[in-house]
Design a protein around this motif. Structure first.
Motif, PDB file in Angstrom:
ATOM      1  N   THR A 164       6.882 -73.835 -61.474  1.00  0.00           N
ATOM      2  CA  THR A 164       7.443 -72.739 -60.683  1.00  0.00           C
ATOM      3  C   THR A 164       8.489 -73.281 -59.718  1.00  0.00           C
ATOM      4  O   THR A 164       8.317 -74.351 -59.137  1.00  0.00           O
ATOM      5  N   ILE A 166      10.015 -71.273 -56.975  1.00  0.00           N
ATOM      6  CA  ILE A 166       9.849 -70.775 -55.609  1.00  0.00           C
ATOM      7  C   ILE A 166       8.624 -69.872 -55.511  1.00  0.00           C
ATOM      8  O   ILE A 166       8.422 -68.993 -56.347  1.00  0.00           O
ATOM      9  N   SER A 183      14.904 -62.110 -55.017  1.00  0.00           N
ATOM     10  CA  SER A 183      14.227 -62.008 -56.309  1.00  0.00           C
ATOM     11  C   SER A 183      15.206 -61.649 -57.419  1.00  0.00           C
ATOM     12  O   SER A 183      15.169 -62.237 -58.516  1.00  0.00           O
ATOM     13  N   CYS A 186      17.331 -64.677 -58.275  1.00  0.00           N
ATOM     14  CA  CYS A 186      16.583 -65.684 -59.030  1.00  0.00           C
ATOM     15  C   CYS A 186      16.401 -65.276 -60.487  1.00  0.00           C
ATOM     16  O   CYS A 186      16.515 -66.104 -61.402  1.00  0.00           O
ATOM     17  N   THR A 193      10.116 -67.762 -60.324  1.00  0.00           N
ATOM     18  CA  THR A 193       9.499 -67.430 -59.043  1.00  0.00           C
ATOM     19  C   THR A 193       8.061 -66.950 -59.219  1.00  0.00           C
ATOM     20  O   THR A 193       7.671 -66.485 -60.292  1.00  0.00           O
ATOM     21  N   PHE A 195       6.299 -64.517 -56.753  1.00  0.00           N
ATOM     22  CA  PHE A 195       6.416 -63.682 -55.561  1.00  0.00           C
ATOM     23  C   PHE A 195       5.325 -62.608 -55.569  1.00  0.00           C
ATOM     24  O   PHE A 195       5.204 -61.850 -56.540  1.00  0.00           O
ATOM     25  N   SER A 229       4.605 -75.200 -57.234  1.00  0.00           N
ATOM     26  CA  SER A 229       5.945 -74.718 -56.884  1.00  0.00           C
ATOM     27  C   SER A 229       6.795 -75.808 -56.244  1.00  0.00           C
ATOM     28  O   SER A 229       6.303 -76.641 -55.482  1.00  0.00           O
TER      29      SER A 229
END
Length: 317
Positions: A164, A166, A183, A186, A193, A195, A229
């Motif tokens: 990952t 972020i 988002s 990305c 990500t 999130f 991450s």
């Protein structure tokens, strides 16, 4: 030495202070008001409390919570030092009673006074007030101290071994519009990500790269996601400039941080290879930032931000 910590420790950050005091051989107790529960005796009492709050500013739940704090102190007896975190949650009248149990009364503010005013608690109450907010330290003359690294240092893992790019988990609030933009960027650039936004209702406008959850996830549930991450995303609320715990988690995991907190550039550990200051105009810098190698902190710099050093400083050990 006898020390008591009074705090609202919903996320279990403050218990690390107690654990560290114990490791240093200090008799420490924690009065965690987040664990206090008050149940109305009847529907009538609930209705009565509604009007009491609305017209007289008196909340029976707060009254009973403060009685609980004082009863705990009564059972513990005199303390050498008492530290209260988020003192705005307790009335001045009760603070004055708490002070009678100790030789040294300390407060720590880990939120801005713009969000949680403490003017009614300033005069003649505390021996020392610490704050994580650089502006509040300048404005009021408080002693500045940041939040701390509360977890053990993780091994440095090569970026190409982490799946990952972020990670971020946060509640749904005024930060969401910027989060949506990050988002979307990305997804466009193929940046992987993880999130998660948390709230009672899923927002009407939520980027496809953000997963909604009704239930909050605590540290045990997200440790592996953080470890996998390369970087953490840290978006701050309006009028905040103190550093969140996400910054210090990034230090412990030896990961990069992307933060909307511009005040991070004022700290000695700031390194543009490790930290990207985020705003609408720098979102396009994320891809380049992620391609730069992470540069580990020196041991001296790392130790300065540990909970052990925080405890030594606040309690003057």
């Amino acid at each position: 030495m006898k020390v008591t910590l009074i705090s609202f420790d919903y996320f279990d950050f403050d218990k690390n202070i107690i654990d560290t005091l114990h490791q240093k051989g200090i008799e420490a107790q924690h009065i965690d008001i987040s664990k206090f529960r008050y149940r109305y005796k009847s529907s009538f009492e609930k209705i009565k409390n509604f009007f009491s709050k609305a017209f007289f500013g008196v909340n029976v739940k707060r009254v009973k919570m403060e009685e609980y704090v004082l009863s705990r102190l009564e059972s513990l007896g005199p303390q050498d030092q008492i530290l209260v975190i988020r003192p705005d949650r307790i009335s001045r009248k009760t603070h004055e009673k708490i002070k009678g149990y100790t030789q040294k009364y300390i407060a720590y503010l880990y939120d801005s006074t713009n969000r949680f005013p403490v003017d009614h608690l300033l005069k003649g109450l505390y021996d020392t007030i610490y704050t994580f907010d650089l502006d509040d330290a300048d404005k009021y003359g408080f002693r500045f101290i940041s939040n701390y690294i509360y977890i053990n240092k993780k091994p440095l893992v090569p970026a190409n071994e982490l799946p990952t790019d972020i990670f971020m988990i946060a509640s749904i609030d005024e930060r969401l519009p910027l989060w949506n933009q990050v988002s979307a960027y990305c997804r466009e650039k193929g940046i992987q990500t993880d999130f998660i936004c948390v709230g009672k209702r899923e927002p009407a406008e939520l980027d496809a790269g953000i997963v909604y959850s009704k239930n909050n996830l605590f540290l045990e549930a997200i440790e592996n996601r953080m470890f996998q991450s390369k970087a953490f995303l840290d978006l701050i609320r309006t009028e905040q400039n103190g550093l969140s715990f996400r910054i210090f988690e990034a230090m412990a995991y030896q990961r990069k941080i992307i933060t909307s907190n511009a005040s991070v550039t004022r700290y000695p550990f700031y390194n543009p290879n490790n930290i990207l200051v985020l705003n609408e105009s720098t979102i396009s810098d994320i891809k380049t930032f992620m391609e730069r190698p992470f540069e580990p902190l020196t041991e001296e710099m790392y130790h300065h931000y540990t909970v052990s050093n925080w405890v030594d400083t606040v309690f003057e050990l």
